[in-house]
Design a protein around this motif. Structure first.
Motif, mmCIF file in Angstrom:
data_model
loop_
_atom_site.group_PDB
_atom_site.id
_atom_site.type_symbol
_atom_site.label_atom_id
_atom_site.label_comp_id
_atom_site.label_asym_id
_atom_site.label_seq_id
_atom_site.Cartn_x
_atom_site.Cartn_y
_atom_site.Cartn_z
ATOM 1 N N ILE A 1 0.857 -1.185 0.000
ATOM 2 C CA ILE A 1 0.000 0.000 0.000
ATOM 3 C C ILE A 1 0.891 1.231 0.000
ATOM 4 C CG2 ILE A 1 -1.816 1.278 1.215
ATOM 5 C CD1 ILE A 1 -2.628 -1.428 2.488
ATOM 6 N N GLY A 2 0.893 1.955 -1.114
ATOM 7 C CA GLY A 2 1.713 3.144 -1.238
ATOM 8 C C GLY A 2 0.901 4.412 -1.034
ATOM 9 N N ALA A 3 1.600 5.488 -0.750
ATOM 10 C CA ALA A 3 0.934 6.773 -0.528
ATOM 11 C C ALA A 3 1.854 7.892 -0.983
ATOM 12 C CB ALA A 3 0.574 6.951 0.941
ATOM 13 N N LYS A 4 1.262 9.047 -1.224
ATOM 14 C CA LYS A 4 2.017 10.215 -1.655
ATOM 15 C C LYS A 4 2.496 11.025 -0.456
ATOM 16 C CE LYS A 4 -1.537 11.515 -4.044
ATOM 17 N NZ LYS A 4 -2.458 12.297 -4.910
ATOM 18 N N MET A 5 3.292 12.036 -0.723
ATOM 19 C CA MET A 5 3.724 12.968 0.299
ATOM 20 C C MET A 5 2.497 13.627 0.949
ATOM 21 S SD MET A 5 6.397 14.274 1.767
ATOM 22 C CE MET A 5 7.788 13.982 0.684
ATOM 23 N N LYS A 6 2.601 13.931 2.228
ATOM 24 C CA LYS A 6 1.546 14.561 3.031
ATOM 25 C C LYS A 6 0.358 13.633 3.302
ATOM 26 C CE LYS A 6 2.722 19.228 1.451
ATOM 27 N NZ LYS A 6 2.232 20.496 0.863
ATOM 28 N N GLU A 7 0.552 12.318 3.101
ATOM 29 C CA GLU A 7 -0.503 11.351 3.418
ATOM 30 C C GLU A 7 -0.090 10.466 4.599
ATOM 31 O OE1 GLU A 7 -2.754 10.901 -0.890
ATOM 32 O OE2 GLU A 7 -1.364 9.322 -0.276
#
Length: 247
Positions: free
Chosen positions: A51-57
């Motif tokens: 499960i990946g996420a972007k910056m500020k998440e």
């Protein structure tokens, strides 16, 4: 209920991960992290739920890791670069657990933080007392950060700057430090330590601005104290043996 590991993956290269971190990542069936960090651990992702996420998440990542760990039999790794307690994900996860009054099986796996990785590339600038300060003002007001910089400079600590992405804040911080340090005080600028695009610069307080274009999110800066000196391409802060022994 499963188990949640908050894993420090170190500065980025596989050979700088701890044995424990590698074992935990390999044994986990769920791995969660910032997309850039997931690319750094691509060797352990096959066959896992990723499960990946972007910056500020960060809040999404932390809550997702907790929810996955609440499911039976899951072994979850939430990854941070460096060490998860040093401007990483550990503090947020524990804060959320306390706020939600949850009790889960959780373990922090420490990693090599950026200050230590950068210092190793420079020689031995952290052999005496030092202070680590993040120059990111996304969560902390700039005035509060500069107050800490002032106190660290007054105390003659070696100073390590993380996240020097706000150029105005960096200029203000270095202006403060320059009031307490000689112009020839060594300054180490290390970009992407132990990664493919690594760049190591050894300069001084009077000349560091020449390298502004080399400073960004993956840069760590180390500013010497009154004892720090340069020898060849090394930045050295004496421990104090010369005060007591003949060396």
């Amino acid at each position: 209920m499963g188990k949640l590991y908050i894993v420090g993956i170190g500065p980025g290269s596989k050979d700088q991960r701890t044995i424990k971190a590698q074992e935990v990542l390999q044994s986990s069936n769920v791995i969660i992290g910032y997309n850039t960090y997931l690319k750094l651990i691509a060797d352990v992702l096959d066959g896992k739920e990723v499960i990946g996420a972007k910056m500020k998440e960060e809040i999404f990542r932390a809550n997702t890791a907790i929810e996955k760990a609440l499911e039976p039999k899951n072994i979850v790794s939430l990854v941070s670069s460096g060490d998860p307690q040093v401007y990483g994900m550990a503090g947020l996860v524990f804060d959320l657990l306390a706020r939600r009054k949850l009790d889960i099986d959780i373990e922090v796996v420490p990693g090599v933080t950026a200050a230590l990785a950068a210092a190793a590339k420079l020689g031995s600038p952290l052999s005496l007392d030092f202070v680590v300060i993040s120059l990111s003002d996304l969560l902390i007001p700039a005035g509060e950060i500069l107050h800490k910089v002032t106190k660290a400079a007054e105390g003659d600590f070696v100073i390590v700057f993380y996240n020097p992405i706000n150029k105005k804040l960096l200029m203000d911080a270095m202006e403060i430090v320059s009031k307490y340090r000689k112009p020839n005080t060594p300054v180490g600028i290390v970009k992407s330590a132990y990664r493919d695009d690594e760049n190591i610069i050894l300069t001084t307080i009077s000349s560091w601005r020449d390298y502004m274009e080399d400073i960004g999110m993956t840069t760590t800066m180390i500013i010497g104290n009154s004892l720090t000196y340069r020898y060849k391409n090394y930045m050295i802060t004496p421990r104090g043996y010369e005060r007591k022994y003949e060396i």
